[in-house]
Design a protein around this motif. Structure first.
Motif, PDB file in Angstrom:
ATOM      1  N   SER A 286      30.348  -9.760   5.601  1.00 37.90           N
ATOM      2  CA  SER A 286      31.681 -10.251   5.268  1.00 37.90           C
ATOM      3  C   SER A 286      32.460 -10.648   6.520  1.00 37.90           C
ATOM      4  O   SER A 286      33.393 -11.447   6.450  1.00 37.90           O
ATOM      5  CB  SER A 286      32.465  -9.182   4.494  1.00 37.90           C
ATOM      6  N   SER A 287      32.081 -10.090   7.675  1.00 33.76           N
ATOM      7  CA  SER A 287      32.787 -10.411   8.920  1.00 33.76           C
ATOM      8  C   SER A 287      32.426 -11.789   9.467  1.00 33.76           C
ATOM      9  O   SER A 287      33.077 -12.287  10.379  1.00 33.76           O
ATOM     10  CB  SER A 287      32.473  -9.348   9.984  1.00 33.76           C
ATOM     11  N   LEU A 288      31.384 -12.416   8.901  1.00 32.29           N
ATOM     12  CA  LEU A 288      30.996 -13.759   9.333  1.00 32.29           C
ATOM     13  C   LEU A 288      31.966 -14.763   8.727  1.00 32.29           C
ATOM     14  O   LEU A 288      32.187 -14.775   7.517  1.00 32.29           O
ATOM     15  CB  LEU A 288      29.567 -14.053   8.887  1.00 32.29           C
ATOM     16  N   SER A 289      32.546 -15.625   9.556  1.00 28.76           N
ATOM     17  CA  SER A 289      33.563 -16.551   9.053  1.00 28.76           C
ATOM     18  C   SER A 289      33.449 -17.904   9.731  1.00 28.76           C
ATOM     19  O   SER A 289      32.564 -18.145  10.562  1.00 28.76           O
ATOM     20  CB  SER A 289      34.968 -15.972   9.299  1.00 28.76           C
ATOM     21  N   SER A 290      34.384 -18.791   9.395  1.00 23.29           N
ATOM     22  CA  SER A 290      34.400 -20.135   9.979  1.00 23.29           C
ATOM     23  C   SER A 290      34.602 -20.081  11.488  1.00 23.29           C
ATOM     24  O   SER A 290      34.230 -21.024  12.200  1.00 23.29           O
ATOM     25  CB  SER A 290      35.508 -20.967   9.334  1.00 23.29           C
ATOM     26  N   ILE A 291      35.184 -18.996  11.999  1.00 28.12           N
ATOM     27  CA  ILE A 291      35.380 -18.857  13.452  1.00 28.12           C
ATOM     28  C   ILE A 291      34.036 -18.870  14.174  1.00 28.12           C
ATOM     29  O   ILE A 291      33.890 -19.465  15.245  1.00 28.12           O
ATOM     30  CB  ILE A 291      36.146 -17.558  13.767  1.00 28.12           C
ATOM     31  N   HIS A 292      33.029 -18.230  13.581  1.00 27.79           N
ATOM     32  CA  HIS A 292      31.701 -18.204  14.187  1.00 27.79           C
ATOM     33  C   HIS A 292      31.092 -19.600  14.223  1.00 27.79           C
ATOM     34  O   HIS A 292      30.423 -19.976  15.192  1.00 27.79           O
ATOM     35  CB  HIS A 292      30.787 -17.249  13.416  1.00 27.79           C
ATOM     36  N   ILE A 293      31.304 -20.377  13.168  1.00 26.77           N
ATOM     37  CA  ILE A 293      30.779 -21.744  13.129  1.00 26.77           C
ATOM     38  C   ILE A 293      31.476 -22.603  14.174  1.00 26.77           C
ATOM     39  O   ILE A 293      30.840 -23.384  14.896  1.00 26.77           O
ATOM     40  CB  ILE A 293      30.940 -22.330  11.715  1.00 26.77           C
ATOM     41  N   GLU A 294      32.790 -22.468  14.289  1.00 26.15           N
ATOM     42  CA  GLU A 294      33.554 -23.244  15.263  1.00 26.15           C
ATOM     43  C   GLU A 294      33.130 -22.904  16.690  1.00 26.15           C
ATOM     44  O   GLU A 294      32.988 -23.789  17.539  1.00 26.15           O
ATOM     45  CB  GLU A 294      35.047 -22.972  15.082  1.00 26.15           C
ATOM     46  N   SER A 295      32.912 -21.617  16.967  1.00 28.57           N
ATOM     47  CA  SER A 295      32.525 -21.218  18.325  1.00 28.57           C
ATOM     48  C   SER A 295      31.145 -21.753  18.677  1.00 28.57           C
ATOM     49  O   SER A 295      30.903 -22.146  19.827  1.00 28.57           O
ATOM     50  CB  SER A 295      32.553 -19.694  18.458  1.00 28.57           C
ATOM     51  N   LEU A 296      30.250 -21.824  17.694  1.00 33.61           N
ATOM     52  CA  LEU A 296      28.922 -22.364  17.955  1.00 33.61           C
ATOM     53  C   LEU A 296      28.977 -23.877  18.172  1.00 33.61           C
ATOM     54  O   LEU A 296      28.312 -24.415  19.063  1.00 33.61           O
ATOM     55  CB  LEU A 296      27.966 -22.024  16.814  1.00 33.61           C
ATOM     56  N   GLN A 297      29.778 -24.576  17.364  1.00 34.12           N
ATOM     57  CA  GLN A 297      29.939 -26.014  17.583  1.00 34.12           C
ATOM     58  C   GLN A 297      30.457 -26.290  18.992  1.00 34.12           C
ATOM     59  O   GLN A 297      30.007 -27.234  19.654  1.00 34.12           O
ATOM     60  CB  GLN A 297      30.907 -26.598  16.556  1.00 34.12           C
ATOM     61  N   SER A 298      31.387 -25.476  19.440  1.00 41.90           N
ATOM     62  CA  SER A 298      31.938 -25.640  20.788  1.00 41.90           C
ATOM     63  C   SER A 298      30.858 -25.409  21.845  1.00 41.90           C
ATOM     64  O   SER A 298      30.752 -26.173  22.819  1.00 41.90           O
ATOM     65  CB  SER A 298      33.103 -24.663  20.986  1.00 41.90           C
ATOM     66  N   LEU A 299      30.043 -24.370  21.652  1.00 47.16           N
ATOM     67  CA  LEU A 299      28.973 -24.071  22.604  1.00 47.16           C
ATOM     68  C   LEU A 299      27.971 -25.217  22.679  1.00 47.16           C
ATOM     69  O   LEU A 299      27.550 -25.623  23.772  1.00 47.16           O
ATOM     70  CB  LEU A 299      28.268 -22.774  22.187  1.00 47.16           C
ATOM     71  N   LEU A 300      27.582 -25.766  21.523  1.00 45.68           N
ATOM     72  CA  LEU A 300      26.555 -26.808  21.493  1.00 45.68           C
ATOM     73  C   LEU A 300      27.055 -28.140  22.031  1.00 45.68           C
ATOM     74  O   LEU A 300      26.264 -28.953  22.503  1.00 45.68           O
ATOM     75  CB  LEU A 300      26.032 -26.987  20.063  1.00 45.68           C
ATOM     76  N   SER A 301      28.346 -28.383  21.954  1.00 41.28           N
ATOM     77  CA  SER A 301      28.894 -29.656  22.440  1.00 41.28           C
ATOM     78  C   SER A 301      29.281 -29.590  23.924  1.00 41.28           C
ATOM     79  O   SER A 301      29.540 -30.616  24.547  1.00 41.28           O
ATOM     80  CB  SER A 301      30.117 -30.055  21.612  1.00 41.28           C
ATOM     81  N   HIS A 302      29.297 -28.386  24.499  1.00 40.94           N
ATOM     82  CA  HIS A 302      29.703 -28.217  25.897  1.00 40.94           C
ATOM     83  C   HIS A 302      28.599 -28.726  26.835  1.00 40.94           C
ATOM     84  O   HIS A 302      27.418 -28.655  26.517  1.00 40.94           O
ATOM     85  CB  HIS A 302      29.995 -26.740  26.185  1.00 40.94           C
ATOM     86  N   THR A 303      28.997 -29.240  27.983  1.00 40.56           N
ATOM     87  CA  THR A 303      28.030 -29.809  28.923  1.00 40.56           C
ATOM     88  C   THR A 303      27.219 -28.749  29.663  1.00 40.56           C
ATOM     89  O   THR A 303      26.159 -29.054  30.206  1.00 40.56           O
ATOM     90  CB  THR A 303      28.751 -30.689  29.962  1.00 40.56           C
ATOM     91  N   HIS A 304      27.696 -27.510  29.703  1.00 38.84           N
ATOM     92  CA  HIS A 304      26.946 -26.455  30.398  1.00 38.84           C
ATOM     93  C   HIS A 304      25.610 -26.233  29.686  1.00 38.84           C
ATOM     94  O   HIS A 304      25.559 -26.154  28.456  1.00 38.84           O
ATOM     95  CB  HIS A 304      27.748 -25.155  30.428  1.00 38.84           C
ATOM     96  N   PRO A 305      24.502 -26.132  30.444  1.00 44.49           N
ATOM     97  CA  PRO A 305      23.178 -26.097  29.804  1.00 44.49           C
ATOM     98  C   PRO A 305      22.819 -24.805  29.087  1.00 44.49           C
ATOM     99  O   PRO A 305      21.850 -24.768  28.331  1.00 44.49           O
ATOM    100  CB  PRO A 305      22.215 -26.333  30.979  1.00 44.49           C
ATOM    101  N   SER A 306      23.564 -23.727  29.336  1.00 44.27           N
ATOM    102  CA  SER A 306      23.170 -22.466  28.710  1.00 44.27           C
ATOM    103  C   SER A 306      24.383 -21.659  28.272  1.00 44.27           C
ATOM    104  O   SER A 306      25.515 -21.914  28.694  1.00 44.27           O
ATOM    105  CB  SER A 306      22.314 -21.627  29.671  1.00 44.27           C
ATOM    106  N   GLY A 307      24.132 -20.702  27.420  1.00 44.42           N
ATOM    107  CA  GLY A 307      25.185 -19.825  26.912  1.00 44.42           C
ATOM    108  C   GLY A 307      24.659 -19.050  25.723  1.00 44.42           C
ATOM    109  O   GLY A 307      23.571 -19.333  25.202  1.00 44.42           O
ATOM    110  N   SER A 308      25.405 -18.061  25.280  1.00 41.41           N
ATOM    111  CA  SER A 308      24.959 -17.277  24.131  1.00 41.41           C
ATOM    112  C   SER A 308      26.155 -16.734  23.365  1.00 41.41           C
ATOM    113  O   SER A 308      27.258 -16.629  23.908  1.00 41.41           O
ATOM    114  CB  SER A 308      24.055 -16.118  24.570  1.00 41.41           C
ATOM    115  N   LEU A 309      25.908 -16.407  22.098  1.00 40.06           N
ATOM    116  CA  LEU A 309      26.915 -15.818  21.222  1.00 40.06           C
ATOM    117  C   LEU A 309      26.286 -14.639  20.491  1.00 40.06           C
ATOM    118  O   LEU A 309      25.100 -14.689  20.130  1.00 40.06           O
ATOM    119  CB  LEU A 309      27.413 -16.843  20.190  1.00 40.06           C
ATOM    120  N   ASP A 310      27.068 -13.608  20.268  1.00 35.99           N
ATOM    121  CA  ASP A 310      26.611 -12.464  19.476  1.00 35.99           C
ATOM    122  C   ASP A 310      27.272 -12.526  18.112  1.00 35.99           C
ATOM    123  O   ASP A 310      28.502 -12.487  18.004  1.00 35.99           O
ATOM    124  CB  ASP A 310      26.963 -11.149  20.179  1.00 35.99           C
TER     125      ASP A 310
END
Length: 462
Positions: A286-310
């Motif tokens: 239930s704690s999974l929300s649109s915020i997680h999707i938005e943060s991943l979209q931001s990570l994938l569109s960023h120019t930095h080649p690496s990163g991670s999310l928990d």
């Protein structure tokens, strides 16, 4: 209400069949049951009531169960009633709230009653005001996808369907119906407590909306229906596109091509992420929300080649160059070291196959590409060793003076971080690195002049 109810049954094909009706004894479910009784003969329906006493309120809820049983007896309707100790069930399952535990117990009982009476439908008394509260609560919580459409009029359940014929009516209409038909429903006092989120929306937000538009429930129901239709269409498009951007999908892992993903329109990106999460999570937290999707979209569109999310429940999302890995697997020691027999065939931990054989004569046709390595047998220092990288590893590359760090080769080739620790390295008995299979060859590869025996190694997927 009767005419709308009749249209609903016609639209969903509820005719000449058995129907289970969830009845608590409150005005909503009692009105629902009464409407079914009025149209029972006209639609050829066999009715059965399912009632659950959750044992939250002791003698009070037990009396409500007797009220439902008496009502069913007086109207010649079968009644299946049960008492379930939900507080005890919730205590045994501490990860669940009381409300979640009650819902799980209730729906499990509904399923058993449907099977017992061979009923393809179970009807529940959710109404238009419930719809408003649900949509607003989910928007506030940050839900995504079809969840924002609120309560569906019909959905699959237990091999049949849940139907909700009263979503076009609001609470006021239902109370008027009960009064006109002398139904005398029971009222649960817990519905008045502001301890529950839904009750706060009901008592504090809903009255304001009703003042602005007394028929606001109709607008929310229209939104629910059209949003669901739009969402289903976009979901189908997203499924098609996901097949083109997903590099790998396994039970607990998925791998995404970031470059291809970033070519998709934003609405499809969001839904592709949601589809991946739906696949990986057996029970989405239930704690999974649109915020997680938005943060991943931001990570994938960023120019930095690496990163991670928990993400919740141990899901880790790792970006590395053009690859995004979703995994529940902990990043663990992936090192290995094995002697390569000549000849032999070895399955490596990364799933690839390494073959080694001896051939005679000039091996020119073998040496193209990085998936094959060739050396004269007489110049090979044994034993051959296939292993994972070590700190400080260097290789003398073919056609290059000096050596280069294996780490830098991985970086230049944009090998995802999570693959580097399992990538095979071939060295000879003197410790020289001969080959990074599938990636780079050393200057020690030698096809010779065609005389004598040659050791030929091939690296390929199984």
């Amino acid at each position: 209400m009767l005419e709308r109810f009749r249209r609903f049954l016609t639209h969903y094909g509820v005719k000449d069949t058995a129907v289970v009706i969830g009845v608590s004894g409150g005005p909503d479910s009692l009105a629902l049951l009464h409407l079914f009784i009025r149209l029972r003969s006209e639609f050829g329906l066999s009715l059965a009531v399912a009632h659950v006493d959750h044992m939250f309120r002791g003698a009070e809820s037990a009396l409500e169960m007797e009220f439902v049983k008496d009502f069913c007896r007086n109207h010649d309707v079968l009644c299946e009633a049960v008492q379930i100790d939900v507080p005890k069930y919730a205590e045994e399952n501490p990860e669940m709230s009381l409300q979640s535990a009650a819902r799980e117990c209730r729906y499990s009982f509904f399923e058993s009653v449907m099977k017992k009476h061979h009923a393809p439908f179970i009807a529940l008394g959710h109404h238009g005001d419930d719809q408003i509260e649900t949509i607003l609560m989910r928007m506030t919580r940050g839900s995504a996808g079809t969840a924002l459409a609120g309560i569906p009029e019909q959905r699959e359940f237990a091999g049949g369907s849940i139907i909700r014929p009263l979503l076009s009516a609001d609470k006021r209409e239902i109370l008027e119906y009960c009064s006109l038909n002398h139904l005398a429903p029971r009222f649960d006092p817990s519905n008045e407590k502001l301890d529950y989120t839904r009750n706060r929306f009901r008592k504090q937000v809903l009255p304001f909306l009703k003042e602005e538009n007394p028929k606001v429930h109709g607008r929310f129901q229209y939104f629910s229906r059209t949003f669901k239709e739009d969402e289903e269409f976009l979901q189908e498009l997203s499924k098609e596109k996901l097949n083109t951007v997903l590099k790998r999908k396994e039970k607990h892992e998925a791998e995404l091509d970031i470059d291809l993903f970033n070519t998709l329109p934003m609405p499809l990106q969001r839904r592709c992420i949601q589809l991946i999460l739906n696949y990986l999570y057996e029970d989405q937290p239930s704690s999974l929300s649109s915020i997680h999707i938005e943060s991943l979209q931001s990570l994938l569109s960023h120019t930095h080649p690496s990163g991670s999310l928990d993400y919740p429940d141990g899901l880790k999302v790792i970006k590395s160059y053009q690859t995004c890995l979703f995994t529940f697997e902990q990043i663990k020691d992936q090192s290995f070291s094995r002697t390569v027999q000549i000849p032999s065939s070895t399955v490596l931990p990364n799933g690839h196959l390494l073959t080694c054989e001896i051939i005679s004569g000039k091996p020119d046709e073998w040496i193209a590409g990085n998936d094959v390595f060739v050396m004269p047998a007489k110049s090979l220092t044994k034993p051959l060793l296939i292993r994972t990288r070590r700190q400080g590893d260097k290789i003398k590359l073919k056609g290059m003076n000096g050596t280069k760090k294996v780490k830098d080769i991985f970086i230049d080739a944009k090998v995802p971080v999570h693959r580097r620790n399992s990538w095979p390295v071939l060295e000879d008995g003197s410790g020289k690195i001969l080959w990074l299979p599938g990636l780079k060859k050393s200057s020690f590869e030698d096809a010779g002049c065609g005389a004598g025996d040659y050791v030929v190694l091939q690296y390929k997927e199984q």
